[in-house]
Design a protein around this motif. Sequence first.
Motif, PDB file in Angstrom:
ATOM      1  N   ASP A 312      13.657  23.406  78.100  1.00  0.00           N
ATOM      2  CA  ASP A 312      15.441  23.515  77.629  1.00  0.00           C
ATOM      3  C   ASP A 312      16.083  23.825  79.051  1.00  0.00           C
ATOM      4  O   ASP A 312      17.282  23.433  79.000  1.00  0.00           O
ATOM      5  CB  ASP A 312      15.423  24.723  76.798  1.00  0.00           C
ATOM      6  CG  ASP A 312      14.920  24.164  75.302  1.00  0.00           C
ATOM      7  OD1 ASP A 312      14.822  23.284  75.025  1.00  0.00           O
ATOM      8  OD2 ASP A 312      14.453  25.167  74.683  1.00  0.00           O
ATOM      9  N   SER A 314      15.496  23.060  82.127  1.00  0.00           N
ATOM     10  CA  SER A 314      15.418  21.789  83.001  1.00  0.00           C
ATOM     11  C   SER A 314      16.586  20.936  82.402  1.00  0.00           C
ATOM     12  O   SER A 314      17.258  20.373  83.270  1.00  0.00           O
ATOM     13  CB  SER A 314      13.945  21.162  82.865  1.00  0.00           C
ATOM     14  OG  SER A 314      13.149  22.166  83.312  1.00  0.00           O
ATOM     15  N   ASN A 315      16.572  20.628  81.165  1.00  0.00           N
ATOM     16  CA  ASN A 315      17.651  19.650  80.733  1.00  0.00           C
ATOM     17  C   ASN A 315      18.955  20.154  80.763  1.00  0.00           C
ATOM     18  O   ASN A 315      19.922  19.345  80.454  1.00  0.00           O
ATOM     19  CB  ASN A 315      17.188  19.367  79.228  1.00  0.00           C
ATOM     20  CG  ASN A 315      15.922  18.706  79.114  1.00  0.00           C
ATOM     21  OD1 ASN A 315      15.434  17.873  80.044  1.00  0.00           O
ATOM     22  ND2 ASN A 315      15.177  18.685  77.842  1.00  0.00           N
ATOM     23  N   HIS A 337      22.049  11.807  78.860  1.00  0.00           N
ATOM     24  CA  HIS A 337      22.042  13.199  78.268  1.00  0.00           C
ATOM     25  C   HIS A 337      20.620  13.367  77.437  1.00  0.00           C
ATOM     26  O   HIS A 337      20.355  14.190  76.775  1.00  0.00           O
ATOM     27  CB  HIS A 337      23.227  13.426  76.955  1.00  0.00           C
ATOM     28  CG  HIS A 337      24.526  13.155  77.557  1.00  0.00           C
ATOM     29  ND1 HIS A 337      25.052  14.377  78.535  1.00  0.00           N
ATOM     30  CD2 HIS A 337      25.452  12.520  77.640  1.00  0.00           C
ATOM     31  CE1 HIS A 337      25.989  14.164  78.807  1.00  0.00           C
ATOM     32  NE2 HIS A 337      26.586  12.961  78.391  1.00  0.00           N
ATOM     33  N   GLN A 338      19.684  12.498  77.933  1.00  0.00           N
ATOM     34  CA  GLN A 338      18.445  12.464  77.356  1.00  0.00           C
ATOM     35  C   GLN A 338      17.348  13.548  78.156  1.00  0.00           C
ATOM     36  O   GLN A 338      17.738  14.020  79.108  1.00  0.00           O
ATOM     37  CB  GLN A 338      17.676  11.291  77.405  1.00  0.00           C
ATOM     38  CG  GLN A 338      18.101  10.122  76.433  1.00  0.00           C
ATOM     39  CD  GLN A 338      17.271   8.906  76.488  1.00  0.00           C
ATOM     40  OE1 GLN A 338      16.410   9.040  76.860  1.00  0.00           O
ATOM     41  NE2 GLN A 338      18.128   7.859  75.746  1.00  0.00           N
ATOM     42  N   ASP A 339      16.279  13.890  77.560  1.00  0.00           N
ATOM     43  CA  ASP A 339      15.514  14.739  78.308  1.00  0.00           C
ATOM     44  C   ASP A 339      14.928  14.348  79.557  1.00  0.00           C
ATOM     45  O   ASP A 339      14.752  13.074  80.086  1.00  0.00           O
ATOM     46  CB  ASP A 339      14.021  14.857  77.386  1.00  0.00           C
ATOM     47  CG  ASP A 339      12.913  15.763  78.006  1.00  0.00           C
ATOM     48  OD1 ASP A 339      12.319  15.181  78.641  1.00  0.00           O
ATOM     49  OD2 ASP A 339      13.200  16.911  77.946  1.00  0.00           O
ATOM     50  N   ARG A 340      14.985  15.277  80.736  1.00  0.00           N
ATOM     51  CA  ARG A 340      14.789  14.985  81.895  1.00  0.00           C
ATOM     52  C   ARG A 340      13.407  14.372  82.380  1.00  0.00           C
ATOM     53  O   ARG A 340      13.143  13.555  83.167  1.00  0.00           O
ATOM     54  CB  ARG A 340      14.957  16.345  82.855  1.00  0.00           C
ATOM     55  CG  ARG A 340      16.214  16.857  82.759  1.00  0.00           C
ATOM     56  CD  ARG A 340      17.369  15.835  83.591  1.00  0.00           C
ATOM     57  NE  ARG A 340      18.821  16.448  83.431  1.00  0.00           N
ATOM     58  CZ  ARG A 340      19.620  16.059  82.980  1.00  0.00           C
ATOM     59  NH1 ARG A 340      19.540  15.066  81.993  1.00  0.00           N
ATOM     60  NH2 ARG A 340      20.939  16.320  82.664  1.00  0.00           N
TER      61      ARG A 340
END
Length: 372
Positions: A312, A314-315, A337-340
Motif C-alpha cells: 500500500d 509503495s503504491n 494508477h495501477q499497482d507498482r
Amino acid sequence: MKPEVYFTTFKTTTQENLLQKLHRLIKRAGMEDIDFKDKYAAIKIHFGEMGNLAFLRPNYAKVVADYVKELGGKPFLTDSNTLYVGSRKNALDHLDTAYLNGFSPLQTGCHVIIGDGLKGSDEAVVPLNGEYVKEAKIGRAVMDADILISMTHFKGHEMAGFGGAVKNIGMGCASRAGKMEQHSEGKPHINSKACIACKACQKICAHDAPVIVKDGKSHIDQDKCVGCGRCIAVCPVDAIGADWRTSIPVMNRKMAEYALAVCRDRPCFHISLITDVSPNCDCHSENDIPIIPDVGMLVSLDPVALDQACADLSNKMPVISNSILGEKLAGNIEHHHQDRYTMTHPDTDWTECLDHGVRIGLGSREYELIEI
C-alpha cells in the motif's frame, strides 16, 4: 482487532540516525515482549547474490542482533541454499558470499548458520496437511530455533510480484527440496549429457528411483520417485532438474503454506525495509535502478499485514522515470494508477499469496498503521 503495523520513514535528524531509528521502531513495536532469555533466535535475512548491491546493509542486521542479545537471547543470521546455480548453492559458497557482502560476525555481532546445511539437504519435515503442501521441508537450523525474526528487503520479484516477508520466510527458509516443491508440480529428471554417473543420487534416494541405464548414466524411475528433490541437492554437476510446471498463483499459495509451517507454534517478529526497491529479487547477480523512491521501515507480528502495508505504501510513491517501470509507463497513461509491482511484472499477482495466507490463518490483510 486489526494487527498493528509500525512504520517510520527514512528521514533522520542530527539527534537520531537510521540505525537508532530502527532500534526505536522495533522496541516500540513490542519486540521486548518476546521472552528471549537463553533462547535461540533465527534472524532470516537475504545475504544477496554475488554482484548484487540492493540487499539490506548488514548494519541493519546488527541492530536486531544486538537487541536480541540485550534481551538475553542468542541470535544468528540465516538463509537456506538456493535451488538454482549461483554463489549461494551450497553452505561454503553461501558463507563466502555472506561474508564478502558484509555479514560476518565481526560486522553483525552474531554468527551465520546456513539453514539447510552443506548441500541444502539438511531439513526438518514439518507436517502441515495444507491444501497444496502436506509436509513442508524447512532448513533444520531454522526449525531448531526457538524464535524467528524475519528481516526483509521489500522489492520486486519476477514470479511473486514482490519479495516481502511471506516470501522471505516461505521460500527463503525452505530446503532445496522445499524450494523445488514450491516451484514445481513435477518430479526431477536427469540430463544424461551432463550426468557423470557418480551415483550420488542413488545414495541419497530412499525409494531407489535413480537407476543406471545402458550408457552408464543415471535415469530416474518416475513411478518410484516421490518428488522430494533430495537428489537435486546432492548432484555435483547440476545434472538433475525439475519440471517447472507450477503456475504462478499456485506457487504463491504454496509459499504462504510454507510460511505457516515456519511460523506456527513459536514467537515470530517481522521487519521489512522498503529501500533500493529493485525490480527483481536479490537472488540476481545484478540489480537495476529502483522502481520507486525509498519508503521506510515497517514492523509487525503479522507477516501478511506487513506485506499488505508495504504494498500500500509503495503504491503511493511516484515511479522513478529512468527505471524499468518508468520506461514501461512512458506513453502509457492508462496504467499509471495501477499497482507498482504488477506493472513491473504483469504476469504476477501477489494478492494470491496474501489471500491464501488469510485463508490458512497466517495473517490478515487488514491492519492498523502506526507511524512513529
